[in-house]
Design a protein around this motif. Structure first.
Motif, mmCIF file in Angstrom:
data_model
loop_
_atom_site.group_PDB
_atom_site.id
_atom_site.type_symbol
_atom_site.label_atom_id
_atom_site.label_comp_id
_atom_site.label_asym_id
_atom_site.label_seq_id
_atom_site.Cartn_x
_atom_site.Cartn_y
_atom_site.Cartn_z
ATOM 1 N N VAL A 10 66.591 62.043 42.539
ATOM 2 C CA VAL A 10 65.460 61.025 43.031
ATOM 3 C C VAL A 10 64.258 61.384 42.122
ATOM 4 O O VAL A 10 63.692 62.345 42.331
ATOM 5 C CB VAL A 10 65.293 60.719 44.283
ATOM 6 C CG1 VAL A 10 63.951 59.833 44.543
ATOM 7 C CG2 VAL A 10 66.405 60.082 45.041
ATOM 8 N N SER A 11 63.865 60.566 41.230
ATOM 9 C CA SER A 11 62.507 60.801 40.624
ATOM 10 C C SER A 11 61.745 59.514 40.637
ATOM 11 O O SER A 11 62.058 58.375 40.672
ATOM 12 C CB SER A 11 62.654 61.055 39.009
ATOM 13 O OG SER A 11 63.283 62.469 38.907
ATOM 14 N N VAL A 12 60.205 59.779 40.693
ATOM 15 C CA VAL A 12 59.172 58.354 40.678
ATOM 16 C C VAL A 12 58.190 58.856 40.082
ATOM 17 O O VAL A 12 57.465 59.960 40.368
ATOM 18 C CB VAL A 12 59.134 58.062 42.322
ATOM 19 C CG1 VAL A 12 58.313 58.851 43.051
ATOM 20 C CG2 VAL A 12 58.412 56.831 42.082
ATOM 21 N N ILE A 20 57.941 62.633 42.349
ATOM 22 C CA ILE A 20 59.141 63.326 42.790
ATOM 23 C C ILE A 20 60.027 63.455 41.500
ATOM 24 O O ILE A 20 59.883 62.631 40.567
ATOM 25 C CB ILE A 20 59.757 62.268 43.819
ATOM 26 C CG1 ILE A 20 59.103 62.143 45.092
ATOM 27 C CG2 ILE A 20 61.068 62.755 44.123
ATOM 28 C CD1 ILE A 20 58.965 63.101 45.892
ATOM 29 N N ASN A 21 60.448 64.588 41.594
ATOM 30 C CA ASN A 21 61.232 65.125 40.319
ATOM 31 C C ASN A 21 62.350 65.750 40.561
ATOM 32 O O ASN A 21 62.390 66.809 40.826
ATOM 33 C CB ASN A 21 60.220 66.327 39.446
ATOM 34 C CG ASN A 21 60.887 66.417 38.309
ATOM 35 O OD1 ASN A 21 61.549 66.032 37.604
ATOM 36 N ND2 ASN A 21 60.420 67.685 37.772
ATOM 37 N N ASN A 22 63.407 64.742 40.068
ATOM 38 C CA ASN A 22 64.930 65.097 40.550
ATOM 39 C C ASN A 22 65.288 65.885 41.784
ATOM 40 O O ASN A 22 65.687 66.573 41.824
ATOM 41 C CB ASN A 22 65.250 66.077 39.274
ATOM 42 C CG ASN A 22 66.905 66.337 39.166
ATOM 43 O OD1 ASN A 22 67.552 65.184 39.673
ATOM 44 N ND2 ASN A 22 67.514 67.331 38.753
ATOM 45 N N LEU A 23 64.561 65.049 42.872
ATOM 46 C CA LEU A 23 64.659 65.670 44.230
ATOM 47 C C LEU A 23 66.063 65.482 44.735
ATOM 48 O O LEU A 23 66.607 64.166 44.999
ATOM 49 C CB LEU A 23 63.655 65.049 45.141
ATOM 50 C CG LEU A 23 63.565 65.500 46.489
ATOM 51 C CD1 LEU A 23 63.421 66.784 46.783
ATOM 52 C CD2 LEU A 23 62.856 64.309 47.396
ATOM 53 N N SER A 24 66.659 66.404 45.423
ATOM 54 C CA SER A 24 67.979 66.358 45.962
ATOM 55 C C SER A 24 67.886 67.082 47.341
ATOM 56 O O SER A 24 67.559 68.444 47.441
ATOM 57 C CB SER A 24 69.103 66.840 45.193
ATOM 58 O OG SER A 24 69.314 66.111 44.078
ATOM 59 N N PRO A 56 61.948 54.411 43.925
ATOM 60 C CA PRO A 56 62.145 55.483 42.695
ATOM 61 C C PRO A 56 62.674 55.039 41.496
ATOM 62 O O PRO A 56 63.335 53.694 41.549
ATOM 63 C CB PRO A 56 62.923 56.439 43.249
ATOM 64 C CG PRO A 56 63.873 55.748 44.329
ATOM 65 C CD PRO A 56 63.127 54.763 44.679
ATOM 66 N N ASP A 57 62.515 55.721 40.430
ATOM 67 C CA ASP A 57 62.860 55.144 39.030
ATOM 68 C C ASP A 57 64.589 55.476 38.946
ATOM 69 O O ASP A 57 65.069 54.872 38.117
ATOM 70 C CB ASP A 57 62.000 55.890 37.840
ATOM 71 C CG ASP A 57 60.622 55.898 38.253
ATOM 72 O OD1 ASP A 57 60.201 54.507 38.662
ATOM 73 O OD2 ASP A 57 59.873 56.857 38.074
ATOM 74 N N THR A 58 64.861 56.941 39.332
ATOM 75 C CA THR A 58 66.138 57.233 39.320
ATOM 76 C C THR A 58 66.633 57.939 40.644
ATOM 77 O O THR A 58 65.960 58.056 41.309
ATOM 78 C CB THR A 58 66.443 58.312 38.293
ATOM 79 O OG1 THR A 58 65.592 59.329 38.459
ATOM 80 C CG2 THR A 58 65.946 57.684 36.819
#
Length: 246
Positions: A10-12, A20-24, A56-58
């Motif tokens: 998840v990124s936003v 939020i940067n490529n959160l898992s 989020p964006d992704t």
């Protein structure tokens, strides 16, 4: 234990800032998890994404046995899925009694006629007594919520969330502004609640986190920096550098 909540990739970004940067990460049921990190680490945004406040964006946020994606759902639909959130400032109905606050929060039918023709039931009354006992407010039931101490208002709000019977409870800085005795009671309350559901506590107070005695996730710049016991993460050189100070 199976994962109740699975956050993956998840990124936003807000106005060019990647919150939020490529959160898992994944949360089991039942589980108590503390989320810590410096200001701007993305802790609040992480909760906003889970509850549908921020899209989020992704990435994906998968929920429950059917791995349903929460990202397409509205905030109210997510709440109905069994995700409850407690903000920092307690939001209770100050002019109503503790009993009335808990009664309004009970998981009843919510249609216009159901609310209009709401009848007090013996079952509801019993549940209110149980909730009051669970959060330590039995003796306060007849008092108006506005008369309660800051800590008691926090417990009432947690009781109101528990009345909805959530599978996941998100709690934002519950120890802020509490007396030592209130903090101790809050610790016990959250530890007990996490025996039957998932509870995520976002907190700055390290002593409070230590008393929770649970797995800790450290966020930094919107990603997971470290995960494990509090002793494990606080010994991590990167965590010391970005959060705890040298």
């Amino acid at each position: 234990m199976s994962a109740l909540l699975e956050v993956s990739g998840v990124s936003v970004t807000f106005d060019g800032f990647r919150a939020i940067n490529n959160l898992s990460l994944s949360i089991n049921e039942p589980e108590l998890r503390a989320v810590i990190g410096p200001n701007g680490a993305g802790k609040t945004t992480f909760m906003d994404i889970i509850t549908g406040k921020t899209k989020p964006d992704t990435g994906h946020v998968l929920w429950g046995e059917q791995s349903r994606n929460l990202l397409g759902m509205s905030e109210s639909a997510i709440a109905r899925e069994g995700i409850g959130r407690k903000f920092q400032k307690p939001t209770v109905f100050e002019a109503q009694t503790v009993r009335e606050n808990l009664a309004m929060a009970l998981k009843n039918k919510r249609g216009p006629f159901d609310v209009l023709f709401y009848r007090k039931s013996a079952e509801g009354a019993t549940r209110i007594e149980e909730l009051a006992a669970e959060v330590g407010l039995t003796e306060q039931l007849p008092r108006t919520a506005g008369e309660l101490s800051h800590g008691q208002k926090q417990w009432l709000e947690i009781g109101m969330l528990l009345a909805q019977d959530p599978r996941l409870l998100l709690v934002d800085e519950p120890a802020a502004g509490m007396t030592p005795a209130e903090r101790e009671h809050t610790t016990d309350l959250l530890v007990r609640a996490a025996k039957t559901r998932a509870v995520i506590v976002v907190e700055h107070d390290m002593e409070f986190v230590r008393r929770l005695n649970c797995k800790v996730t450290v966020l930094h710049e919107g990603s997971v920096l470290a995960e494990g016991s509090l002793d494990h993460v606080t010994a991590n050189p990167q965590v010391i550098e970005v959060y705890l100070g040298r």
